[in-house]
Design an enzyme around this catalytic site. Structure first.
Site, PDB file in Angstrom:
ATOM      1  N   ILE A  63      -6.856  10.027 -39.477  1.00  0.00           N
ATOM      2  CA  ILE A  63      -5.975  11.335 -39.940  1.00  0.00           C
ATOM      3  C   ILE A  63      -7.033  12.135 -40.860  1.00  0.00           C
ATOM      4  CG2 ILE A  63      -5.187   9.680 -42.162  1.00  0.00           C
ATOM      5  CD1 ILE A  63      -2.558  11.463 -41.847  1.00  0.00           C
ATOM      6  N   ALA A  64      -6.787  13.149 -40.413  1.00  0.00           N
ATOM      7  CA  ALA A  64      -7.932  14.269 -41.434  1.00  0.00           C
ATOM      8  C   ALA A  64      -7.226  15.506 -41.107  1.00  0.00           C
ATOM      9  CB  ALA A  64      -9.287  14.231 -40.621  1.00  0.00           C
ATOM     10  N   GLU A  95      -6.782   0.816 -41.627  1.00  0.00           N
ATOM     11  CA  GLU A  95      -7.729   0.473 -42.536  1.00  0.00           C
ATOM     12  C   GLU A  95      -8.367   1.776 -43.385  1.00  0.00           C
ATOM     13  OE1 GLU A  95      -8.636  -0.219 -38.997  1.00  0.00           O
ATOM     14  OE2 GLU A  95      -8.319  -2.428 -38.913  1.00  0.00           O
ATOM     15  N   ASN A 100     -11.954   4.488 -51.154  1.00  0.00           N
ATOM     16  CA  ASN A 100     -11.121   5.569 -51.147  1.00  0.00           C
ATOM     17  C   ASN A 100     -10.002   5.746 -51.731  1.00  0.00           C
ATOM     18  OD1 ASN A 100     -10.025   8.119 -50.282  1.00  0.00           O
ATOM     19  ND2 ASN A 100     -10.848   7.767 -48.225  1.00  0.00           N
ATOM     20  N   TYR A 107      -1.435   6.507 -48.978  1.00  0.00           N
ATOM     21  CA  TYR A 107      -0.574   5.663 -48.187  1.00  0.00           C
ATOM     22  C   TYR A 107       0.223   5.012 -48.871  1.00  0.00           C
ATOM     23  CZ  TYR A 107      -4.614   6.559 -44.629  1.00  0.00           C
ATOM     24  OH  TYR A 107      -5.359   7.139 -43.891  1.00  0.00           O
TER      25      TYR A 107
END
Length: 141
Positions: A63-64, A95, A100, A107
């Site tokens: 996801i970016a 993961e 991070n 999340y």
């Protein structure tokens, strides 16, 4: 497909602190798999979410977003959860680098919980991955 793979790679190069963990060739290969899916944000693709869907489980692979703070990631995650509910998916997994914190908090806002650790999962630099899960559908528990 090669152009789209290159676009995804370019976005991850900008979005991830340690650059893209995938090559253009890996994106292109992944996109050919029947269990692999990608959601994109906006026609010029400013963000994307890649995932594998097998049976009643989804694993987020990437996801970016080009620019943080515009809600693109949030919209993609909402779309994935709606898709999972419609498809009667039981759980979504992912993961994330242990360091991070920003992503982990992102999340957690959607209800993901830490369920494990994968030692030395990431390379360049080497780092553990935190395994996270979101229960979506009905389970027998």
């Amino acid at each position: 497909m090669e152009d789209l793979a290159k676009k995804f790679w370019e976005i991850t190069q900008m979005a991830y602190a340690h650059k893209s963990p995938w090559t253009v060739a890996q994106f292109a290969s992944d996109m050919k798999q029947s269990h692999s899916h990608y959601f994109t944000q906006e026609s010029e693709i400013v963000a994307f979410l890649g995932f594998h869907q097998v049976c009643d489980e989804i694993e987020i692979t990437n996801i970016a977003t080009k620019i943080k703070g515009r809600g693109h990631g949030r919209e993609l995650m909402k779309r994935l959860i709606e898709h999972a509910e419609f498809q009667e998916i039981a759980s979504i997994f992912l993961e994330v680098r242990a360091s991070n914190q920003e992503a982990r908090l992102f999340y957690e806002k959607f209800g993901f919980q830490e369920i494990g650790l994968r030692k030395n999962y990431y390379q360049s630099p080497q780092e553990d991955a935190v395994l996270m899960s979101l229960k979506v559908g009905k389970t027998d528990e």
